[in-house]
Design a protein around this motif. Sequence first.
Motif, PDB file in Angstrom:
ATOM      1  N   ARG A  63       0.829  -1.202   0.000  1.00  0.00           N
ATOM      2  CA  ARG A  63       0.000   0.000   0.000  1.00  0.00           C
ATOM      3  C   ARG A  63       0.860   1.248   0.000  1.00  0.00           C
ATOM      4  NH1 ARG A  63      -5.058  -1.054   3.577  1.00  0.00           N
ATOM      5  NH2 ARG A  63      -5.733  -2.987   2.677  1.00  0.00           N
ATOM      6  N   THR A  64       0.316   2.321  -0.594  1.00  0.00           N
ATOM      7  CA  THR A  64       0.973   3.621  -0.622  1.00  0.00           C
ATOM      8  C   THR A  64      -0.076   4.689  -0.405  1.00  0.00           C
ATOM      9  OG1 THR A  64       2.621   2.804  -2.193  1.00  0.00           O
ATOM     10  CG2 THR A  64       2.387   5.188  -1.999  1.00  0.00           C
ATOM     11  N   CYS A  65       0.173   5.594   0.529  1.00  0.00           N
ATOM     12  CA  CYS A  65      -0.773   6.683   0.802  1.00  0.00           C
ATOM     13  C   CYS A  65      -0.786   7.657  -0.369  1.00  0.00           C
ATOM     14  CB  CYS A  65      -0.385   7.399   2.093  1.00  0.00           C
ATOM     15  SG  CYS A  65      -1.479   8.785   2.492  1.00  0.00           S
ATOM     16  N   ARG A  66      -1.971   8.001  -0.849  1.00  0.00           N
ATOM     17  CA  ARG A  66      -2.094   8.912  -1.999  1.00  0.00           C
ATOM     18  C   ARG A  66      -1.798  10.358  -1.633  1.00  0.00           C
ATOM     19  NH1 ARG A  66      -7.631  10.922  -1.414  1.00  0.00           N
ATOM     20  NH2 ARG A  66      -8.832   9.338  -0.304  1.00  0.00           N
ATOM     21  N   GLY A  69       2.503   9.562   0.473  1.00  0.00           N
ATOM     22  CA  GLY A  69       3.386   8.595  -0.161  1.00  0.00           C
ATOM     23  C   GLY A  69       4.002   7.562   0.772  1.00  0.00           C
ATOM     24  N   CYS A  70       3.580   7.546   2.054  1.00  0.00           N
ATOM     25  CA  CYS A  70       4.123   6.536   2.957  1.00  0.00           C
ATOM     26  C   CYS A  70       3.669   5.153   2.493  1.00  0.00           C
ATOM     27  CB  CYS A  70       3.704   6.795   4.400  1.00  0.00           C
ATOM     28  SG  CYS A  70       1.960   6.493   4.762  1.00  0.00           S
ATOM     29  N   THR A  71       4.384   4.113   2.938  1.00  0.00           N
ATOM     30  CA  THR A  71       4.085   2.739   2.536  1.00  0.00           C
ATOM     31  C   THR A  71       4.035   1.846   3.769  1.00  0.00           C
ATOM     32  OG1 THR A  71       6.392   2.085   2.300  1.00  0.00           O
ATOM     33  CG2 THR A  71       5.342   3.085   0.363  1.00  0.00           C
ATOM     34  N   CYS A  75       7.021   4.700   7.109  1.00  0.00           N
ATOM     35  CA  CYS A  75       6.137   5.811   7.485  1.00  0.00           C
ATOM     36  C   CYS A  75       6.906   6.819   8.340  1.00  0.00           C
ATOM     37  CB  CYS A  75       4.871   5.312   8.192  1.00  0.00           C
ATOM     38  SG  CYS A  75       5.115   4.719   9.863  1.00  0.00           S
ATOM     39  N   ASP A  94      -5.193   3.434   0.499  1.00  0.00           N
ATOM     40  CA  ASP A  94      -4.620   4.564  -0.213  1.00  0.00           C
ATOM     41  C   ASP A  94      -4.639   5.843   0.618  1.00  0.00           C
ATOM     42  OD1 ASP A  94      -7.317   5.124  -0.254  1.00  0.00           O
ATOM     43  OD2 ASP A  94      -7.413   5.520  -2.402  1.00  0.00           O
ATOM     44  N   CYS A  96      -3.514   7.065   4.757  1.00  0.00           N
ATOM     45  CA  CYS A  96      -3.036   6.669   6.072  1.00  0.00           C
ATOM     46  C   CYS A  96      -3.687   7.533   7.149  1.00  0.00           C
ATOM     47  CB  CYS A  96      -1.514   6.763   6.148  1.00  0.00           C
ATOM     48  SG  CYS A  96      -0.861   8.434   6.301  1.00  0.00           S
TER      49      CYS A  96
END
Length: 106
Positions: A63-66, A69-71, A75, A94, A96
Amino acid sequence: MITGGFGTQFDIERGAMRSWAMGRDGQQRWTDTGAVVGCDHCQGAGVYQATDGATVCCVCMPRTCRVCGCTNDDCRQCIQRTGEPCHWVNTAGDICSACYQPGTGA
């Protein structure tokens, strides 16, 4: 190479038939959780409870935050910003918890 397909399989742990589908990524995934069938990490059971109630596997479903961009694996920027690690707030993974703003969809 398999590029598609679907089927059912008996899940001994649940004692029920479960449906799976082959994704474009070539992974056979359970349709109810999205976890990889037979994943070495979660055995296809899913191990993470998202805020919206879905059970998914963080390893099976990168997963990647839209927003930031954390994964799953990094983080650091969220920790710097909020002082604590973030978590996923939706099934899509998408957004966090550090970026989520209730009522805005972001």
